[in-house]
Design a protein around this motif. Sequence first.
Motif, mmCIF file in Angstrom:
data_model
loop_
_atom_site.group_PDB
_atom_site.id
_atom_site.type_symbol
_atom_site.label_atom_id
_atom_site.label_comp_id
_atom_site.label_asym_id
_atom_site.label_seq_id
_atom_site.Cartn_x
_atom_site.Cartn_y
_atom_site.Cartn_z
ATOM 1 N N THR A 113 0.831 -1.208 0.000
ATOM 2 C CA THR A 113 0.000 0.000 0.000
ATOM 3 C C THR A 113 0.865 1.257 0.000
ATOM 4 O O THR A 113 1.994 1.267 0.492
ATOM 5 C CB THR A 113 -0.932 0.039 1.221
ATOM 6 N N TRP A 114 0.297 2.310 -0.564
ATOM 7 C CA TRP A 114 0.871 3.651 -0.552
ATOM 8 C C TRP A 114 -0.236 4.559 -0.026
ATOM 9 O O TRP A 114 -1.299 4.639 -0.633
ATOM 10 C CB TRP A 114 1.306 4.054 -1.959
ATOM 11 N N ASP A 115 -0.005 5.158 1.106
ATOM 12 C CA ASP A 115 -1.046 5.960 1.767
ATOM 13 C C ASP A 115 -2.334 5.151 1.954
ATOM 14 O O ASP A 115 -3.440 5.660 1.786
ATOM 15 C CB ASP A 115 -1.344 7.239 0.985
ATOM 16 N N GLY A 116 -2.178 3.868 2.259
ATOM 17 C CA GLY A 116 -3.318 3.000 2.532
ATOM 18 C C GLY A 116 -3.999 2.407 1.317
ATOM 19 O O GLY A 116 -4.905 1.594 1.447
ATOM 20 N N ARG A 117 -3.581 2.798 0.116
ATOM 21 C CA ARG A 117 -4.206 2.312 -1.116
ATOM 22 C C ARG A 117 -3.348 1.232 -1.769
ATOM 23 O O ARG A 117 -2.123 1.386 -1.866
ATOM 24 C CB ARG A 117 -4.384 3.481 -2.085
ATOM 25 N N MET A 118 -3.961 0.148 -2.230
ATOM 26 C CA MET A 118 -3.223 -0.936 -2.875
ATOM 27 C C MET A 118 -2.503 -0.455 -4.128
ATOM 28 O O MET A 118 -3.117 0.167 -4.997
ATOM 29 C CB MET A 118 -4.171 -2.074 -3.258
ATOM 30 N N VAL A 119 -1.180 -0.755 -4.195
ATOM 31 C CA VAL A 119 -0.394 -0.396 -5.376
ATOM 32 C C VAL A 119 0.410 -1.582 -5.911
ATOM 33 O O VAL A 119 1.029 -1.470 -6.970
ATOM 34 C CB VAL A 119 0.549 0.798 -5.096
ATOM 35 N N GLY A 120 0.419 -2.716 -5.207
ATOM 36 C CA GLY A 120 1.194 -3.868 -5.655
ATOM 37 C C GLY A 120 1.046 -5.031 -4.706
ATOM 38 O O GLY A 120 0.130 -5.068 -3.876
ATOM 39 N N GLN A 121 1.982 -5.952 -4.822
ATOM 40 C CA GLN A 121 1.916 -7.159 -4.014
ATOM 41 C C GLN A 121 3.329 -7.671 -3.754
ATOM 42 O O GLN A 121 4.199 -7.574 -4.611
ATOM 43 C CB GLN A 121 1.107 -8.218 -4.767
ATOM 44 N N VAL A 122 3.558 -8.188 -2.553
ATOM 45 C CA VAL A 122 4.771 -8.931 -2.202
ATOM 46 C C VAL A 122 4.285 -10.264 -1.660
ATOM 47 O O VAL A 122 3.468 -10.296 -0.744
ATOM 48 C CB VAL A 122 5.626 -8.211 -1.136
ATOM 49 N N SER A 144 11.171 -17.735 -0.356
ATOM 50 C CA SER A 144 11.367 -16.959 -1.583
ATOM 51 C C SER A 144 10.377 -15.807 -1.599
ATOM 52 O O SER A 144 9.260 -15.938 -1.105
ATOM 53 C CB SER A 144 11.133 -17.833 -2.814
ATOM 54 N N ILE A 145 10.795 -14.708 -2.182
ATOM 55 C CA ILE A 145 9.930 -13.532 -2.298
ATOM 56 C C ILE A 145 9.755 -13.168 -3.761
ATOM 57 O O ILE A 145 10.715 -13.154 -4.536
ATOM 58 C CB ILE A 145 10.523 -12.330 -1.531
ATOM 59 N N GLY A 146 8.514 -12.868 -4.122
ATOM 60 C CA GLY A 146 8.187 -12.307 -5.426
ATOM 61 C C GLY A 146 7.415 -11.019 -5.204
ATOM 62 O O GLY A 146 6.769 -10.851 -4.165
ATOM 63 N N TYR A 147 7.465 -10.108 -6.154
ATOM 64 C CA TYR A 147 6.800 -8.812 -5.974
ATOM 65 C C TYR A 147 6.452 -8.200 -7.318
ATOM 66 O O TYR A 147 7.016 -8.536 -8.349
ATOM 67 C CB TYR A 147 7.691 -7.845 -5.177
ATOM 68 N N TRP A 148 5.467 -7.315 -7.277
ATOM 69 C CA TRP A 148 5.115 -6.500 -8.438
ATOM 70 C C TRP A 148 4.491 -5.205 -7.937
ATOM 71 O O TRP A 148 4.021 -5.108 -6.811
ATOM 72 C CB TRP A 148 4.180 -7.224 -9.409
ATOM 73 N N ILE A 149 4.540 -4.198 -8.797
ATOM 74 C CA ILE A 149 3.921 -2.910 -8.477
ATOM 75 C C ILE A 149 3.228 -2.389 -9.721
ATOM 76 O O ILE A 149 3.682 -2.643 -10.848
ATOM 77 C CB ILE A 149 4.960 -1.894 -7.946
ATOM 78 N N GLY A 150 2.141 -1.682 -9.527
ATOM 79 C CA GLY A 150 1.449 -1.063 -10.647
ATOM 80 C C GLY A 150 2.339 -0.021 -11.317
ATOM 81 O O GLY A 150 3.132 0.659 -10.662
ATOM 82 N N ARG A 151 2.209 0.102 -12.614
ATOM 83 C CA ARG A 151 3.054 0.997 -13.417
ATOM 84 C C ARG A 151 3.054 2.423 -12.876
ATOM 85 O O ARG A 151 4.087 3.088 -12.846
ATOM 86 C CB ARG A 151 2.587 0.978 -14.878
ATOM 87 N N GLY A 152 1.925 2.913 -12.435
ATOM 88 C CA GLY A 152 1.825 4.294 -11.975
ATOM 89 C C GLY A 152 2.607 4.606 -10.710
ATOM 90 O O GLY A 152 2.827 5.767 -10.386
ATOM 91 N N HIS A 153 3.062 3.572 -9.994
ATOM 92 C CA HIS A 153 3.817 3.789 -8.757
ATOM 93 C C HIS A 153 5.246 3.271 -8.827
ATOM 94 O O HIS A 153 5.978 3.324 -7.835
ATOM 95 C CB HIS A 153 3.081 3.143 -7.580
ATOM 96 N N ALA A 154 5.640 2.771 -9.983
ATOM 97 C CA ALA A 154 6.997 2.237 -10.141
ATOM 98 C C ALA A 154 8.023 3.363 -10.044
ATOM 99 O O ALA A 154 7.751 4.512 -10.384
ATOM 100 C CB ALA A 154 7.122 1.533 -11.487
ATOM 101 N N GLY A 155 9.197 3.014 -9.549
ATOM 102 C CA GLY A 155 10.304 3.961 -9.496
ATOM 103 C C GLY A 155 10.240 4.966 -8.362
ATOM 104 O O GLY A 155 11.016 5.919 -8.336
ATOM 105 N N GLN A 156 9.342 4.764 -7.410
ATOM 106 C CA GLN A 156 9.198 5.705 -6.292
ATOM 107 C C GLN A 156 9.762 5.165 -4.982
ATOM 108 O O GLN A 156 9.551 5.749 -3.920
ATOM 109 C CB GLN A 156 7.724 6.064 -6.110
ATOM 110 N N GLY A 157 10.451 4.009 -5.038
ATOM 111 C CA GLY A 157 11.019 3.424 -3.831
ATOM 112 C C GLY A 157 10.031 2.647 -2.987
ATOM 113 O O GLY A 157 10.358 2.237 -1.873
ATOM 114 N N ILE A 158 8.838 2.415 -3.515
ATOM 115 C CA ILE A 158 7.809 1.708 -2.750
ATOM 116 C C ILE A 158 8.158 0.234 -2.590
ATOM 117 O O ILE A 158 8.119 -0.303 -1.475
ATOM 118 C CB ILE A 158 6.426 1.898 -3.409
ATOM 119 N N ILE A 159 8.495 -0.428 -3.694
ATOM 120 C CA ILE A 159 8.784 -1.865 -3.621
ATOM 121 C C ILE A 159 10.039 -2.146 -2.799
ATOM 122 O O ILE A 159 10.017 -3.066 -1.966
ATOM 123 C CB ILE A 159 8.840 -2.503 -5.024
#
Length: 195
Positions: A78-87, A101-116
């Motif tokens: 989550t980013w500010d409480g809103r779902m933006v991806g998954q780990v 093992s860990i896998g992860y993804w983030i929605g395109r609109g939030h990529a590159g912001q240090g969230i993952i």
Amino acid sequence: MSRSWPVTLESGRVGVRPLRRRDATAWARLRADSAAWLTPWEATLPPEGGRPATSYVAMASIMLRRARRGDAMPFVVTWDGRMVGQVTVNGITWGSARSASIGYWIGRGHAGQGIIPTAVALVCDHLFLTAGIHRIDIAVRPENDPSLAVVRKLGFDDVGLARRYLHIDGRWCDHRLFQLVREDVGTTVLARLTD
């Protein structure tokens, strides 16, 4: 359930919390908005692997059942409480290995912001400090530069190339394997982001 699951973790505006069945609408919207961004990196079942879950509810039910058994930990990012991806923590092995093992993804609109990187660090710290995991593995396609940046930023060791490691987007793909062991972390994985 154990003391390590379910759990909600936060650092600033980034959080991870357990996947819920009622996340279906937000998950579907996020996945649809990011389909082209995610497809080249998405695990798929090979033809001999059976049929994949056909809906979010089916997928969530499988993941939550695995979490109750102690085999997995599916987190929403989550980013500010809103779902933006998954780990997702998969392949939890106890006994003498104590690995995951860990896998992860983030929605395109939030990529590159240090969230993952923050979300993965939170989950790693939880696995090491609360769950008692000793080694965490992450597999990354060699051409997935954003994902390679995540593991490097968090200080994972590159342990080599695994040929045709995972079925991705309809074919077997090579992956670089990365690992982090508890003794190499120092205080926390999250602290590595500010060092």
